[in-house]
Motif scaffolding. Structure first.
Motif, short mmCIF file in Angstrom:
data_model
loop_
_atom_site.label_atom_id
_atom_site.label_comp_id
_atom_site.label_asym_id
_atom_site.label_seq_id
_atom_site.Cartn_x
_atom_site.Cartn_y
_atom_site.Cartn_z
N LYS A 234 0.83 -1.19 0.00
CA LYS A 234 0.00 0.00 0.00
C LYS A 234 0.88 1.24 0.00
CE LYS A 234 -3.76 -2.22 2.59
NZ LYS A 234 -3.42 -3.56 2.24
N SER A 235 0.25 2.39 -0.07
CA SER A 235 0.98 3.65 -0.04
C SER A 235 1.44 3.96 1.39
CB SER A 235 0.09 4.79 -0.53
OG SER A 235 -0.93 5.05 0.41
N ALA A 236 2.39 4.87 1.50
CA ALA A 236 2.89 5.30 2.82
C ALA A 236 1.75 5.86 3.67
CB ALA A 236 4.00 6.33 2.66
N ARG A 237 0.86 6.62 3.05
CA ARG A 237 -0.28 7.20 3.78
C ARG A 237 -1.21 6.11 4.32
NH1 ARG A 237 -2.82 12.08 1.10
NH2 ARG A 237 -1.28 13.10 2.38
N GLN A 238 -1.44 5.07 3.52
CA GLN A 238 -2.29 3.97 3.98
C GLN A 238 -1.65 3.24 5.15
OE1 GLN A 238 -2.63 2.33 -0.06
NE2 GLN A 238 -4.84 2.18 0.32
#
Length: 133
Positions: free
Chosen positions: A55-59
């Motif tokens: 997933k993305s860093a934000r997720q």
């Protein structure tokens, strides 16, 4: 787990999500499953997550916050299809204060609670059964 008489109760992702929408004390995340297993004569509960892709860093930031805020579940098991995802997950979730264990889905399918798992808190691998005690 059911065939080996280890499974006491299984709440699927749909059941967890439904409960979270109506509960006064919801889980912090819609886990893939909430699992109760027999460890000897005692029951142990863990949240099961299957990480298919990164997933993305934000997720991952949101996931870390949710796991850190969770008060109803003390142990989380992340299963992955490949070692690359597993290594990345260990790094992303190493600061979560609860017990977070990581293993390959293939190993877990073969060994169940005796699967050797990696945690950020322990330098050596342990069996998942040991972590649940």
């Amino acid at each position: 787990m059911a065939r080996e008489n280890l499974l006491a109760h299984w709440q699927s992702e749909i059941e967890v999500a439904s409960l979270n929408t109506i509960s006064r004390s919801p889980y912090q995340k819609d886990y893939d499953a909430i699992v109760d297993v027999w460890v000897g004569d005692n029951q142990a509960r863990f949240a099961l997550e299957y990480e298919r892709t990164l997933k993305s860093a934000r997720q991952y930031e949101r996931i870390r916050a949710a796991l850190s805020a969770e008060r109803q579940i003390g142990c989380f098991l992340y299963l992955t299809a490949g070692v690359e995802v597993l290594v990345h997950l260990v790094h992303e979730l190493e600061t979560v204060p609860s017990t977070v264990a990581f293993a390959s889905a293939g190993d877990f399918g073969e060994r169940l609670l005796d699967t050797r798992v990696i945690t950020a808190r322990r330098p050596a691998s342990a069996s998942f059964r040991e972590l649940l005690r």
